[in-house]
Each structure stands twice: as C-alpha cells, then as structure tokens.
Design a protein around this motif. Structure first.
Motif, mmCIF file in Angstrom:
data_model
loop_
_atom_site.group_PDB
_atom_site.id
_atom_site.type_symbol
_atom_site.label_atom_id
_atom_site.label_comp_id
_atom_site.label_asym_id
_atom_site.label_seq_id
_atom_site.Cartn_x
_atom_site.Cartn_y
_atom_site.Cartn_z
ATOM 1 N N VAL A 71 84.817 108.197 31.740
ATOM 2 C CA VAL A 71 85.663 109.433 31.505
ATOM 3 C C VAL A 71 86.858 108.817 30.629
ATOM 4 C CG1 VAL A 71 87.242 111.031 32.716
ATOM 5 C CG2 VAL A 71 84.904 110.685 33.650
ATOM 6 N N GLY A 72 87.176 109.358 29.457
ATOM 7 C CA GLY A 72 88.202 109.114 28.670
ATOM 8 C C GLY A 72 87.847 108.443 27.405
ATOM 9 N N HIS A 73 88.505 108.176 26.397
ATOM 10 C CA HIS A 73 88.186 107.743 25.212
ATOM 11 C C HIS A 73 88.596 106.288 25.114
ATOM 12 C CE1 HIS A 73 87.524 107.858 20.886
ATOM 13 N NE2 HIS A 73 88.248 107.095 20.602
ATOM 14 N N TYR A 74 87.520 105.300 25.059
ATOM 15 C CA TYR A 74 87.888 103.746 24.956
ATOM 16 C C TYR A 74 86.734 103.128 24.420
ATOM 17 C CZ TYR A 74 85.988 103.713 29.742
ATOM 18 O OH TYR A 74 85.385 103.858 31.043
ATOM 19 N N PRO A 75 86.173 103.396 23.508
ATOM 20 C CA PRO A 75 84.850 102.842 22.583
ATOM 21 C C PRO A 75 84.958 101.420 22.511
ATOM 22 C CG PRO A 75 86.386 104.008 20.947
ATOM 23 C CD PRO A 75 87.056 104.152 22.174
ATOM 24 N N GLN A 76 86.007 100.887 22.509
ATOM 25 C CA GLN A 76 85.899 99.242 22.349
ATOM 26 C C GLN A 76 86.030 98.942 23.610
ATOM 27 O OE1 GLN A 76 88.898 100.096 19.047
ATOM 28 N NE2 GLN A 76 88.303 98.072 18.585
ATOM 29 N N HIS A 77 85.027 98.892 24.587
ATOM 30 C CA HIS A 77 85.063 98.466 25.954
ATOM 31 C C HIS A 77 83.830 97.330 26.171
ATOM 32 C CE1 HIS A 77 84.468 98.859 30.382
ATOM 33 N NE2 HIS A 77 85.843 98.605 30.267
ATOM 34 N N HIS A 78 84.363 96.161 26.368
ATOM 35 C CA HIS A 78 83.279 95.065 26.430
ATOM 36 C C HIS A 78 82.611 95.147 27.842
ATOM 37 C CE1 HIS A 78 87.091 93.336 27.501
ATOM 38 N NE2 HIS A 78 86.439 92.813 28.358
ATOM 39 N N GLY A 79 83.259 95.571 28.853
ATOM 40 C CA GLY A 79 82.680 95.711 30.110
ATOM 41 C C GLY A 79 81.559 96.487 30.164
ATOM 42 N N VAL B 218 78.556 107.622 25.501
ATOM 43 C CA VAL B 218 79.320 107.113 24.462
ATOM 44 C C VAL B 218 80.163 108.198 23.806
ATOM 45 C CG1 VAL B 218 77.792 105.165 24.142
ATOM 46 C CG2 VAL B 218 77.323 107.389 22.945
ATOM 47 N N GLU B 219 81.433 107.762 23.168
ATOM 48 C CA GLU B 219 82.061 108.628 22.298
ATOM 49 C C GLU B 219 81.545 109.070 20.983
ATOM 50 O OE1 GLU B 219 84.844 105.708 25.039
ATOM 51 O OE2 GLU B 219 83.040 105.813 23.943
ATOM 52 N N ASP B 220 80.684 108.104 20.412
ATOM 53 C CA ASP B 220 80.165 108.579 19.091
ATOM 54 C C ASP B 220 78.714 107.604 19.046
ATOM 55 O OD1 ASP B 220 80.745 106.445 17.315
ATOM 56 O OD2 ASP B 220 82.798 106.910 17.883
ATOM 57 N N ARG B 221 77.987 107.890 18.083
ATOM 58 C CA ARG B 221 76.480 106.927 18.075
ATOM 59 C C ARG B 221 77.100 105.607 17.413
ATOM 60 N NH1 ARG B 221 73.357 109.948 13.255
ATOM 61 N NH2 ARG B 221 71.930 108.157 13.948
ATOM 62 N N TYR B 222 78.186 105.379 17.065
ATOM 63 C CA TYR B 222 78.328 104.022 16.225
ATOM 64 C C TYR B 222 79.327 103.405 17.401
ATOM 65 C CZ TYR B 222 76.227 106.289 12.384
ATOM 66 O OH TYR B 222 75.250 106.854 11.451
ATOM 67 N N THR B 223 79.582 103.658 18.498
ATOM 68 C CA THR B 223 80.247 102.702 19.496
ATOM 69 C C THR B 223 79.688 101.441 19.372
ATOM 70 O OG1 THR B 223 79.251 103.643 21.323
ATOM 71 C CG2 THR B 223 81.431 104.642 20.706
ATOM 72 N N PRO B 224 80.085 100.417 19.656
ATOM 73 C CA PRO B 224 79.503 99.108 19.869
ATOM 74 C C PRO B 224 78.525 99.178 20.960
ATOM 75 C CG PRO B 224 82.001 98.634 19.785
ATOM 76 C CD PRO B 224 81.719 100.180 19.666
ATOM 77 N N VAL B 225 78.595 99.744 22.037
ATOM 78 C CA VAL B 225 77.611 99.779 23.053
ATOM 79 C C VAL B 225 76.464 100.663 22.814
ATOM 80 C CG1 VAL B 225 78.332 101.892 24.509
ATOM 81 C CG2 VAL B 225 77.200 99.803 25.830
ATOM 82 N N ALA B 226 76.920 101.697 21.760
ATOM 83 C CA ALA B 226 75.562 102.642 21.544
ATOM 84 C C ALA B 226 74.633 101.821 20.540
ATOM 85 C CB ALA B 226 76.142 103.746 20.829
ATOM 86 N N LEU B 227 75.130 100.524 19.791
ATOM 87 C CA LEU B 227 74.168 99.866 18.976
ATOM 88 C C LEU B 227 73.609 98.710 19.536
ATOM 89 C CD1 LEU B 227 76.821 99.933 15.741
ATOM 90 C CD2 LEU B 227 74.775 101.405 16.319
ATOM 91 N N SER B 228 73.494 98.750 20.907
ATOM 92 C CA SER B 228 72.940 97.495 21.547
ATOM 93 C C SER B 228 71.462 97.558 21.650
ATOM 94 C CB SER B 228 73.500 97.288 23.009
ATOM 95 O OG SER B 228 72.987 96.328 23.798
ATOM 96 N N ARG B 229 70.684 96.434 21.295
ATOM 97 C CA ARG B 229 69.239 96.691 21.376
ATOM 98 C C ARG B 229 68.885 96.819 22.775
ATOM 99 N NH1 ARG B 229 66.863 91.507 22.706
ATOM 100 N NH2 ARG B 229 65.262 92.315 21.948
#
Length: 415
Positions: free
Chosen positions: A23-31, A50-61
């Motif tokens: 909940v909330g906007h924090y796309p750069q979250h390593h946890g 995810v906030e958008d399809r290109y957040t780092p976690v959204a790109l994880s294999r």
C-alpha cells in the motif's frame, strides 16, 4: 557479481502461492524483491502488486505474475480490500499474503475476516498491528511491558512541539506518527534529525495540528544500531528470531540500512521474543533497536509489524528466513529450530557507496571491509536475476538527476 552464502532450504508447500502486498508508492523496494526470490527459489509461485510493469520487482525472472495496481494510501479501505479480493480470484487459490509496509499489515489484520477465503493470514488480533505501527502506541506498549525505549512524546500541534523541544533540548528525532496518516498528511519525509530550533521550524513550517513523534536522540558515538527479525505463530509462539547490526544507513542516522551484518545476541533475541509473546503477536516483524553504550541497554525505537527490507540478511542453519518461516507455518508445516547463520553481510548496492563516504567523513577513516569469511547477500544484483538491478539503476539515476536539477533551479532562483 554475486557472492551469497545460503543454506539448502526447507521443503515448502509448492501448491500454495504467495502474494506480495503493498500500500503506497515505493517502486524501488528491495525487500519486496527479496520476498519474491526467497520463496520462488524454494519452488513457491510468487505474485506481486506493483506500481507499473517496469518496477524492478515486476521484471524478476522469479515472479509468477504481476498485478499492476498503484495505490497511494489515500484510498478507502473498502477499495483496497476489493482490489485484494479481485487479485485473489485471479490467482485462483488461497495464497500467503506477505505485507512489506505497515499500511498493508494493518489492512490485512483489520479485514482478515473478509480476506480469509482468498489468503492465508497470521491470526493476529485485528487492532494490534495498528497499535504497534503507531509510534506513540509502541512507546506506551514498551512502558507497559518494561521494554527499554528512548523518551518519546506526540505533541498535538506545532506550538506544543516547539515547547517540548525547548524543554528537552536538541538534537531530537522526528517521526511520522502512524500508518496511513504518514501517507495522507506526512510531517516529515522520513525519520528526521533536527539539531536546533531553526531546523525544526524549517521541517515543520506550518502551525496547527500535526501527527508526529518527538524521540530522544541516541548519538552514534555512544550507541549502536541493532535489529531483530522475527516470525511468530498463533498466540505469540516465536518460530524464528534473528539479530544483527546495522553498520550504515542512508540517509545517515535515520534512513534504511545500506549495510547490515548478522550478529547473534542472545539477550536481544530474548528481549524481542519476550515482547512478542507477551503481546500475543502473530506474523513477521522487524524491530529496530539502539544499544545505549552509556547504560548497556537495548532500547526499542521502532516496531514494524511486517517483513523488514533487510530480512535476507538472516537465515538459520536450515535455510529458513522469516518469509519462509511464515509460509511454512501458514501452510501447516513445521518450522525446524536451528542456529542462526552469522556469516552474512547484507548490502544495498546503490546506497552503500554514499553511506560509506558519509561514514568516512564522520569517522575520518575508511569503513571496515567485509571479513573474508563472510558471504555477501546483495539486495539487487544477482547473476541469475539481473533485470531488477538494471531497472533499479535506471530509476535511481533518474531520481538523482531530478534532485540535482531541482537543487540547481532552487539556487538559480535565489541568485
């Protein structure tokens, strides 16, 4: 590129998926990325909000599926619960819900009855996460149960805050008081150190009501930053408890850990576990402590009723971390007791260098290197999952560029 030290993991129930809840906007979250990797490497399908399809976690294999659902924390709870139920229907089977922020933990606890058909949730009392996430509530709990904590106060308005600070003296630490309010009406951007009244007036410029906690400052020359990460089952039964030290943070003295080490302290483990048992707390928890070297006592400064960002610093000899312990417990599997691995260092790549430079500036020497026998667990860069680190590098570079441009415009406006 990667030098991780880990153990063969436990047998998790691969038929039960997990959902990363935010909940909330924090796309750069390593946890959150750590949650995806630790469960997926054990064969569990992991989905993420995810906030958008290109957040780092959204790109994880390792991600089984993503649900693009940006939130701000301003939405009514009914809207957030409805979104979770829709995601649950899309997953198609009950999933372990893993919150990575206080607001998500509060939402899941307070609406567990409605969500129980779609998600597996710890049986925590509905109002307890909100009490613990509230800084003043946590202070009262510490006083009630005899847990050491820095002196704290939640003044009702700016005038009372100024009077309090004049009475207590500077420096003092300011924190947003409670979950959701910190998103809707934040007083400070993050935990903030104010050294004098001019700084305080700059940080809190407006008169009127405020939602903020003023906390006694424990200076780094007479204290150490410690952390405990736990998972508790029903009734506060502690399944795993880990301890470690935060060596550096960014921003300095008030931000997230940029480098942490697993270091076992039995006194601290007993203190954290005892508080959770006394409260009957159930779920993952991330507790921040300061060891006050003046009196030798660990003092609780934050109780986060959810998975902590640096939880991957900690595993036991069975390969169990707090997220794997949660999945095991909620799927009816045994969490085997085992000793804590203490040969681990956790590094947040893009924040490690600026925090090291600041450390060297303060201490007038280079920070200590990682000991040869220690393995490094990197928050972003893993050779088998490189895209999240690349996406984070792009976002981080853009963030730095925007802040530099803003600073230059501000200086130009003053000239």
């Amino acid at each position: 590129m990667m030098d991780t030290l880990t153990c063969a993991g436990p047998e998790l129930d691969r038929t039960v998926p997990a959902l990363l809840v935010k909940v909330g906007h924090y796309p750069q979250h390593h946890g959150g990325l750590g949650v995806v990797r630790t469960l997926a490497r054990a064969g569990v399908p992991v989905y993420a909000m995810v906030e958008d399809r290109y957040t780092p976690v959204a790109l994880s294999r390792y991600l089984a599926g993503r649900f693009v659902h940006p939130t701000s924390g301003l939405e009514p709870p009914e809207h957030l619960v409805s979104a979770l139920l829709a995601i649950g229907r899309a997953i198609g089977r009950p999933a372990v819900a893993v919150p990575t922020d206080d607001e998500a933990a509060v939402l899941l606890a307070e609406h567990a009855d409605r969500l129980a058909g779609s998600f597996l949730l710890p049986p925590v009392r509905a109002g307890l996460p909100r009490r613990l996430a509230n800084k003043a509530g946590m202070y009262r709990i510490c006083r009630q149960y005899g847990v050491p904590t820095p002196r704290s106060c939640a003044p009702p308005d700016r005038a009372a805050l100024l009077e309090l600070c004049r009475d207590w003296g500077y420096p003092l630490v300011l924190k947003n008081l409670e979950a959701y309010t910190r998103l809707r009406a934040p007083v400070v951007g993050h935990t903030t150190l104010v050294r004098d009244e001019d700084e305080l007036r700059a940080v809190v410029p407006r008169d009127g009501e405020i939602s903020v906690l003023a906390q006694e400052y424990l200076p780094p020359e007479s204290s150490q930053d410690w952390t405990t990460h736990l998972y508790c089952g029903a009734g506060g039964a502690v399944r795993v408890v880990f301890t470690g030290r935060k060596l550096r943070c960014w921003p300095p003295e008030s931000g997230i850990a940029s480098r942490a080490v697993a270091e076992r302290d039995e006194q601290l483990a007993r203190l954290a576990a005892g508080l959770c048992r006394a409260l009957g707390y159930s779920g993952a928890a991330d507790l921040d402590w300061r060891l006050d070297l003046r009196d030798g006592r660990f003092k609780l400064v934050d109780f986060n009723p959810r998975t902590g960002a640096q939880f991957r610093a900690f595993e036991n000899l069975r390969g169990v971390d707090v997220v794997r312990a949660m999945h095991l417990d909620l799927t009816g599997r045994r969490v085997e007791a085992a000793g804590q691995l203490t040969s681990r260092t956790f590094v947040v790549g893009q924040l490690d260098l600026p925090s090291a430079l600041d450390w060297a500036r303060v201490h007038r020497r280079l920070p200590p290197a990682v000991l040869p026998h220690r393995g490094i667990e990197r928050s972003w860069l893993h050779a088998d999952d490189p895209l999240p680190a690349a996406a984070e590098a792009v976002r981080f570079t853009g963030l730095v560029a925007r802040r530099l441009a803003g600073a230059m415009c501000s200086r130009a406006g003053r000239s």
